[in-house]
Design a protein around this motif. Structure first.
Motif, short mmCIF file in Angstrom:
data_model
loop_
_atom_site.label_atom_id
_atom_site.label_comp_id
_atom_site.label_asym_id
_atom_site.label_seq_id
_atom_site.Cartn_x
_atom_site.Cartn_y
_atom_site.Cartn_z
N ARG A 25 -18.89 69.08 -44.29
CA ARG A 25 -18.93 68.40 -43.00
C ARG A 25 -17.52 68.23 -42.45
N GLN A 26 -16.58 67.83 -43.30
CA GLN A 26 -15.20 67.67 -42.84
C GLN A 26 -14.67 68.95 -42.22
N ALA A 27 -15.06 70.07 -42.77
CA ALA A 27 -14.58 71.36 -42.26
C ALA A 27 -15.13 71.68 -40.87
N GLN A 28 -16.21 70.98 -40.45
CA GLN A 28 -16.85 71.25 -39.16
C GLN A 28 -16.52 70.21 -38.09
N LEU A 29 -15.81 69.16 -38.44
CA LEU A 29 -15.50 68.12 -37.46
C LEU A 29 -14.43 68.59 -36.48
N THR A 30 -14.47 68.04 -35.27
CA THR A 30 -13.61 68.51 -34.18
C THR A 30 -12.17 68.02 -34.33
N LYS A 31 -11.48 68.66 -35.24
CA LYS A 31 -10.07 68.38 -35.53
C LYS A 31 -9.53 69.51 -36.39
N PRO A 32 -8.24 69.71 -36.40
CA PRO A 32 -7.67 70.68 -37.34
C PRO A 32 -7.94 70.26 -38.78
N THR A 33 -8.08 71.21 -39.65
CA THR A 33 -8.34 70.92 -41.06
C THR A 33 -7.26 70.01 -41.63
N ALA A 334 -16.68 55.73 -40.76
CA ALA A 334 -17.11 55.93 -39.37
C ALA A 334 -16.61 57.25 -38.81
N LEU A 335 -15.37 57.59 -39.08
CA LEU A 335 -14.82 58.87 -38.60
C LEU A 335 -15.61 60.03 -39.19
N HIS A 336 -15.85 59.95 -40.48
CA HIS A 336 -16.56 61.03 -41.17
C HIS A 336 -18.00 61.18 -40.67
N GLY A 337 -18.65 60.05 -40.43
CA GLY A 337 -20.06 60.10 -40.08
C GLY A 337 -20.35 60.25 -38.60
N SER A 338 -19.43 59.85 -37.73
CA SER A 338 -19.73 59.78 -36.30
C SER A 338 -18.97 60.78 -35.43
N MET A 339 -17.92 61.38 -35.96
CA MET A 339 -17.26 62.42 -35.17
C MET A 339 -18.22 63.59 -34.95
N ALA A 340 -18.07 64.26 -33.83
CA ALA A 340 -18.90 65.43 -33.54
C ALA A 340 -18.38 66.65 -34.29
N THR A 341 -19.30 67.54 -34.63
CA THR A 341 -18.89 68.84 -35.16
C THR A 341 -18.55 69.77 -33.99
N PHE A 342 -17.93 70.89 -34.31
CA PHE A 342 -17.60 71.86 -33.26
C PHE A 342 -18.84 72.29 -32.49
N SER A 343 -19.93 72.56 -33.21
CA SER A 343 -21.13 73.03 -32.53
C SER A 343 -21.77 71.93 -31.68
N GLU A 344 -21.74 70.69 -32.16
CA GLU A 344 -22.32 69.58 -31.40
C GLU A 344 -21.53 69.31 -30.12
N ALA A 345 -20.21 69.45 -30.20
CA ALA A 345 -19.38 69.15 -29.04
C ALA A 345 -19.16 70.35 -28.14
N LEU A 346 -19.71 71.51 -28.53
CA LEU A 346 -19.52 72.76 -27.78
C LEU A 346 -18.02 73.09 -27.64
N VAL A 347 -17.32 72.85 -28.75
CA VAL A 347 -15.89 73.18 -28.83
C VAL A 347 -15.74 74.40 -29.74
N GLU A 348 -14.91 75.34 -29.30
CA GLU A 348 -14.71 76.54 -30.11
C GLU A 348 -14.00 76.19 -31.41
N ASP A 349 -14.54 76.73 -32.50
CA ASP A 349 -13.95 76.52 -33.81
C ASP A 349 -12.75 77.44 -33.96
N ARG A 350 -11.95 77.20 -35.00
CA ARG A 350 -10.82 78.09 -35.30
C ARG A 350 -11.33 79.51 -35.52
N SER A 351 -10.53 80.47 -35.24
CA SER A 351 -10.96 81.87 -35.40
C SER A 351 -10.93 82.26 -36.87
#
Length: 351
Positions: A25-33, A334-351
């Motif tokens: 899940r951490q790998a999919q949250l909308t932030k750099p690794t 809260a950060l871990h459980g409530s942040m959006a993932t890339f797919s949920e936020a429609l944000v492009e993931d890292r290439s």
């Protein structure tokens, strides 16, 4: 296994599947690794301990264990022993730092008096167990009888069982006892290769001469008890204290029941070291709140392999550092459980 040796029963193991799910899940949250640093590590660790991908802290509970120490007769404290009972009254009235911290966070504070020098002390809202009028002077004899030490360990266990019945999902603990930095120092030395020179500090505010005298008293006690200190229970009963034993019993019970425990400062860390020596499987369940200003705390944390969450120059004890770390722990969840993932936020993931 006899009931008297309950602390040797195995502790629960972290859940590897939940840990793997939390890492994914951490790998999919909308932030750099790794962008949230230790907050990510904390969330994943809590996931493994709670056995679920998204850990939560909804019902933290705080217990404070108090007791007096006979070694104060050696002149090792800047404050008189009467302060232990006086501070218990201050906790009851809500005037102590930890009382304010607990109240501001809506967290229950349980007060357990294991034995002060006033055997008639009766305060509302305090559980008076009266294991003795304080411990004996460990510079002259063993601090506790075996029966007293077992009863103090059990008091810590009972406190966690009570918290569990109330739905506790994070256990915090504090202590109060004039003279207990001397007991914590002696105990930590007995359980490690650390020396009184490395660990002895000012405690309640001793000057340089006072610290040197305190160190000499502890050195004399370690020689007096000698080879008997090689077994953890014996070390605890000979140079520990009622509240140190209760803390160790609480940490061990948390680990056996699967409840994360937050360890406060120097004295609580010495009790955690004792718990670890009694039962090494306790280690994953201990979160260390802060790096305290008492000189020996850093050395004890290193002995424990601990990475504290905060470094605020605290040296108060009472569970204040654990209470200050609570918002950080809750926010990691809260950060871990409530942040959006890339797919949920429609944000492009890292290439």
């Amino acid at each position: 296994m006899t009931a008297a040796l309950w602390w040797l029963e195995p502790c629960r193991q972290p859940d590897a599947r939940a840990e793997a799910a939390a890492l994914a899940r951490q790998a999919q949250l909308t932030k750099p690794t790794g962008a949230l640093g230790a907050m990510e590590t904390l969330a994943v660790r809590l996931a493994a301990l709670q056995g679920r991908e998204k850990p939560v802290i909804n019902n933290p509970q705080l217990a404070l264990f108090a007791g007096d120490h006979g070694v104060v007769a050696e002149g090792v404290s800047a404050y008189p022993q009467a302060v232990t009972a006086q501070m218990l009254a201050n906790f009851v009235s809500g005037g102590a730092a930890v009382s304010v911290l607990a109240r501001e966070q809506g967290m229950p504070l349980r007060l357990i008096d294991l034995g002060t020098i006033d055997p008639e002390l009766a305060l509302p809202g305090v559980r008076h167990l009266r294991l003795g009028a304080g411990t004996a002077n460990f510079a002259v004899e063993a601090a506790m009888t075996a029966e007293q030490c077992r009863a103090a360990l059990q008091a810590g266990r009972d406190s966690v069982l009570e918290a569990q019945a109330a739905g506790c999902d994070l256990f915090l603990a504090g202590e109060m006892g004039i003279g207990n930095t001397s007991a914590a120092t002696a105990l930590a030395c007995a359980l490690s290769d650390l020396t009184p020179m490395q660990l002895t500090g000012p405690g309640t505010g001793l000057d340089g001469a006072g610290v040197r005298h305190k160190q000499a008293v502890i050195e004399r006690a370690l020689v007096l008890h000698g080879a008997q200190l090689g077994e953890p229970f014996e070390a605890l009963r000979r140079v520990g204290g009622f509240e140190l034993a209760a803390l160790a019993g609480a940490y061990l019970t948390c680990a056996q029941l699967g409840i994360v425990a937050v360890v406060d400062g120097f004295i609580c860390s010495a009790a955690a070291l004792c718990a670890l020596r009694l039962n090494p499987s306790v280690q994953p369940w201990l979160l260390f709140a802060h790096a305290g200003a008492e000189p020996g705390h850093a050395a004890v944390l290193a002995e424990l392999g601990a990475e504290p969450l905060l470094d605020l120059g605290l040296r108060l004890g009472e569970g204040s550092g654990a209470a200050l770390a609570l918002p950080l722990i809750k926010l990691a969840c809260a950060l871990h459980g409530s942040m959006a993932t890339f797919s949920e936020a429609l944000v492009e993931d890292r290439s």
